[in-house]
Design an enzyme around this catalytic site. Structure first.
Site, PDB file in Angstrom:
ATOM      1  N   LEU A  83      42.525  32.058  31.720  1.00 35.82           N
ATOM      2  CA  LEU A  83      42.637  32.155  33.299  1.00 35.82           C
ATOM      3  C   LEU A  83      41.861  33.237  33.571  1.00 35.82           C
ATOM      4  O   LEU A  83      41.746  34.667  33.291  1.00 35.82           O
ATOM      5  CB  LEU A  83      44.140  32.387  33.741  1.00 35.82           C
ATOM      6  CG  LEU A  83      45.095  31.271  33.406  1.00 35.82           C
ATOM      7  CD1 LEU A  83      46.339  31.743  33.719  1.00 35.82           C
ATOM      8  CD2 LEU A  83      44.744  30.090  34.073  1.00 35.82           C
ATOM      9  N   THR A 122      42.469  35.371  36.326  1.00 36.88           N
ATOM     10  CA  THR A 122      43.319  36.319  36.654  1.00 36.88           C
ATOM     11  C   THR A 122      44.170  37.058  35.430  1.00 36.88           C
ATOM     12  O   THR A 122      44.759  38.007  35.703  1.00 36.88           O
ATOM     13  CB  THR A 122      44.128  35.795  37.847  1.00 36.88           C
ATOM     14  OG1 THR A 122      44.976  34.629  37.282  1.00 36.88           O
ATOM     15  CG2 THR A 122      43.532  35.172  39.054  1.00 36.88           C
ATOM     16  N   CYS A 123      43.945  36.393  34.371  1.00 35.64           N
ATOM     17  CA  CYS A 123      44.547  37.186  33.244  1.00 35.64           C
ATOM     18  C   CYS A 123      43.864  38.200  32.731  1.00 35.64           C
ATOM     19  O   CYS A 123      42.722  38.544  32.311  1.00 35.64           O
ATOM     20  CB  CYS A 123      44.845  36.085  32.376  1.00 35.64           C
ATOM     21  SG  CYS A 123      45.427  36.782  30.362  1.00 35.64           S
ATOM     22  N   ASP A 124      44.477  39.545  32.494  1.00 33.17           N
ATOM     23  CA  ASP A 124      44.050  40.849  32.047  1.00 33.17           C
ATOM     24  C   ASP A 124      43.453  40.794  30.634  1.00 33.17           C
ATOM     25  O   ASP A 124      42.472  41.103  30.434  1.00 33.17           O
ATOM     26  CB  ASP A 124      44.989  41.844  32.209  1.00 33.17           C
ATOM     27  CG  ASP A 124      45.072  42.298  33.718  1.00 33.17           C
ATOM     28  OD1 ASP A 124      44.398  42.041  34.517  1.00 33.17           O
ATOM     29  OD2 ASP A 124      46.343  43.048  33.818  1.00 33.17           O
ATOM     30  N   ARG A 164      40.361  38.685  30.591  1.00 36.86           N
ATOM     31  CA  ARG A 164      39.335  39.638  31.247  1.00 36.86           C
ATOM     32  C   ARG A 164      38.803  40.622  29.925  1.00 36.86           C
ATOM     33  O   ARG A 164      37.454  40.925  29.892  1.00 36.86           O
ATOM     34  CB  ARG A 164      39.875  40.530  32.534  1.00 36.86           C
ATOM     35  CG  ARG A 164      39.894  39.834  33.666  1.00 36.86           C
ATOM     36  CD  ARG A 164      40.356  40.530  34.615  1.00 36.86           C
ATOM     37  NE  ARG A 164      40.712  39.669  35.632  1.00 36.86           N
ATOM     38  CZ  ARG A 164      41.565  40.240  36.813  1.00 36.86           C
ATOM     39  NH1 ARG A 164      41.848  41.550  36.855  1.00 36.86           N
ATOM     40  NH2 ARG A 164      41.790  39.370  37.774  1.00 36.86           N
TER      41      ARG A 164
END
Length: 104
Positions: free
Chosen positions: A6, A8-10, A13
């Site tokens: 995702l 938005t997933c740290d 990233r």
């Protein structure tokens, strides 16, 4: 190399930053190809479903009783992330072991 996760997933990233040559696939927007999901399911089994996620906690007991394939098809955010596919190798998560295996 492909990273499924995702945007938005740290954790995803971090993997993207460490593996800039990899292609990122957002599972919420694009999904995971059936052949990749079948191979990941065969390789990781029930570990592919993240039972600590907020999505999992929001499911009813009836929904949780479904097969992992059905759960992941209906709720792609339930997949443990990231799923990294490098040729014939697959890695799940972004642990020190995964990073070492990928030479990061």
């Amino acid at each position: 190399m492909e990273i499924y996760g995702l945007k938005t997933c740290d954790t995803c990233r971090k993997a993207i930053k460490a593996l800039p040559e990899a292609r990122f696939v957002d599972v919420r927007a694009e999904g995971v190809p059936d052949d990749v999901m079948a191979a990941a399911r065969a390789r990781f089994g029930d570990a592919l479903v993240n039972t600590r996620s907020t999505t999992w906690r929001g499911l009813s007991e009836t929904e949780r009783a479904g097969t992992p394939e059905a759960l992941l098809a209906a709720h792609p955010t339930l997949m443990k992330r990231p799923l990294i596919v490098a040729g014939t190798e697959m890695h799940l998560g972004w642990t020190k072991d995964v990073q070492a295996a990928l030479g990061v």
